[in-house]
Design a protein around this motif. Structure first.
Motif, short mmCIF file in Angstrom:
data_model
loop_
_atom_site.label_atom_id
_atom_site.label_comp_id
_atom_site.label_asym_id
_atom_site.label_seq_id
_atom_site.Cartn_x
_atom_site.Cartn_y
_atom_site.Cartn_z
N GLU A 109 0.85 -1.21 0.00
CA GLU A 109 0.00 0.00 0.00
C GLU A 109 0.89 1.26 0.00
OE1 GLU A 109 -3.58 -0.02 0.62
OE2 GLU A 109 -3.90 2.04 1.35
N LEU A 110 1.94 1.23 0.83
CA LEU A 110 2.87 2.36 0.87
C LEU A 110 3.59 2.54 -0.46
CD1 LEU A 110 4.67 2.17 4.35
CD2 LEU A 110 3.24 4.04 3.50
N ARG A 111 3.99 1.41 -1.04
CA ARG A 111 4.69 1.49 -2.34
C ARG A 111 3.79 2.10 -3.40
NH1 ARG A 111 7.88 -3.01 -0.74
NH2 ARG A 111 6.21 -4.47 -1.20
N ASP A 112 2.49 1.78 -3.33
CA ASP A 112 1.55 2.29 -4.34
C ASP A 112 1.23 3.77 -4.14
OD1 ASP A 112 1.42 -0.17 -5.45
OD2 ASP A 112 -0.52 -0.72 -4.59
N HIS A 113 1.17 4.23 -2.89
CA HIS A 113 0.61 5.57 -2.65
C HIS A 113 1.59 6.60 -2.10
CE1 HIS A 113 -3.45 4.20 -3.45
NE2 HIS A 113 -3.22 3.15 -2.69
N ALA A 114 2.68 6.14 -1.50
CA ALA A 114 3.56 7.11 -0.82
C ALA A 114 4.82 7.36 -1.64
CB ALA A 114 3.91 6.60 0.57
N ASP A 115 5.54 8.39 -1.26
CA ASP A 115 6.82 8.72 -1.89
C ASP A 115 7.79 7.54 -1.71
OD1 ASP A 115 8.41 11.53 -2.60
OD2 ASP A 115 9.69 9.95 -1.77
N SER A 116 8.59 7.27 -2.73
CA SER A 116 9.46 6.09 -2.64
C SER A 116 10.58 6.26 -1.60
CB SER A 116 10.05 5.77 -4.00
OG SER A 116 10.74 6.89 -4.48
N ASN A 117 10.86 7.51 -1.20
CA ASN A 117 11.90 7.74 -0.19
C ASN A 117 11.36 7.78 1.24
OD1 ASN A 117 14.12 8.00 -1.96
ND2 ASN A 117 13.36 10.03 -2.52
N ILE A 118 10.11 7.42 1.41
CA ILE A 118 9.51 7.52 2.75
C ILE A 118 10.27 6.64 3.76
CG2 ILE A 118 7.80 5.66 2.39
CD1 ILE A 118 5.75 7.51 3.85
N VAL A 119 10.46 7.18 4.95
CA VAL A 119 11.14 6.43 6.03
C VAL A 119 10.09 5.59 6.76
CG1 VAL A 119 12.26 6.69 8.27
CG2 VAL A 119 12.97 8.14 6.36
N ILE A 120 10.34 4.30 6.86
CA ILE A 120 9.34 3.41 7.48
C ILE A 120 9.91 2.74 8.74
CG2 ILE A 120 7.75 1.47 7.14
CD1 ILE A 120 8.23 1.91 4.06
N MET A 121 9.15 2.87 9.82
CA MET A 121 9.48 2.16 11.06
C MET A 121 8.35 1.17 11.31
SD MET A 121 10.75 1.75 14.30
CE MET A 121 11.86 3.06 14.70
N MET A 122 8.69 -0.10 11.55
CA MET A 122 7.68 -1.09 11.91
C MET A 122 7.67 -1.20 13.44
SD MET A 122 7.32 -5.05 10.67
CE MET A 122 8.78 -5.71 11.48
N ALA A 123 6.47 -1.16 14.03
CA ALA A 123 6.36 -1.25 15.48
C ALA A 123 5.47 -2.43 15.88
CB ALA A 123 5.79 0.05 16.05
#
Ligand SMILES: Nc1nc2c(ncn2[C@@H]2O[C@H](COP(=O)(O)OP(=O)(O)O)[C@@H](O)[C@H]2O)c(=O)[nH]1
Ligand SMILES: [Mg+2]
Length: 214
Positions: A109-123
């Protein structure tokens, strides 16, 4: 005269909360922005976003953190939610295997809608419920490594690692933008020197040289 830009912050970063319904996103947000926790789920009363201003590497950073209003239940989060986001906190519940299995769907979902450089933290939230655990920390850690995500287990209830999760995201974003700013500065510095303008020639063309009474 130099203009003083009168902002109360140096940077504004939009961060989105994502993950299955019931994993604790809204409570992570209320813990971080208001130091509050609610035992009952108030998922229907969604705030659009909440903010908190903090210091990162000596800069004042305003984190604008967006929460869903329960649309995740119907997989109906719109692209407006992701627009302009520079960070994401992807939350699962350590006591509910399904919410961890769905992490991959949230990533796509993030890959489809967000900027490709987005910083992602999994919690992995609800770490206070260790006796009910159904996701091993090692499994989450290896998924995080494989997908290139930062990872922490958190507890909104006991206020464990919530601060650290956001601090880490903000620091990573800050590193990325300060690297970009440095690269831009270096690019500007490597531009060849401009042509030297001879004032005499300007006068010859009828343009007056000399100056400056004030
Ligand atoms: N034990 C425990 N319960 C939590 C924690 N975080 C949230 N909850 C509970 O989980 C339920 C869902 O939380 P909520 O924040 O509404 O989840 P959301 O749907 O992802 O926004 C609520 O009953 C919360 O009280 C946590 O860290 N530990
Ligand atoms: Mg919620």
């Amino acid at each position: 005269m130099a203009y003083k830009v009168d902002h109360e912050y140096d940077y504004l970063f939009k961060i989105v909360l994502i993950g299955d319904s019931g994993v604790g996103k809204s409570n992570i947000l209320s813990r971080f922005t208001r130091n509050e926790f609610h035992l009952d789920s108030k998922s229907t009363i969604g705030v659009e976003f909440a903010t908190r201003t903090l210091q990162v590497e000596g800069k004042t950073v305003k984190a604008q953190i967006w929460d869903t209003a329960g649309q995740e239940r119907y997989r109906a989060i719109t692209s407006a939610y992701y627009r302009g986001a520079v960070g994401a906190l992807l939350v699962y519940d350590i006591t509910k295997r399904q919410t961890f299995d769905n992490v991959l769907r949230w990533l796509s979902e993030l890959r489809d809608h967000a900027d490709s450089n987005i910083v992602i933290m999994m919690a992995g939230n609800k770490s206070d419920l260790n006796h009910l655990r159904s996701v091993k920390q090692e499994d989450a850690q290896s998924l995080a490594e494989k997908e290139g995500l930062a990872f922490l287990e958190t507890s909104a209830l006991e206020a464990i690692n919530v601060e650290k999760a956001f601090q880490t995201i903000l620091m990573d974003i800050y590193q990325i933008i300060s690297k970009k700013a440095l690269a831009a500065q270096q690019a500007a510095a490597s531009v060849p020197q401009g042509t030297i303008i001879n004032v005499k020639n300007l006068s010859d063309n009828g343009i007056k040289g000399g100056c400056c009474s004030s």
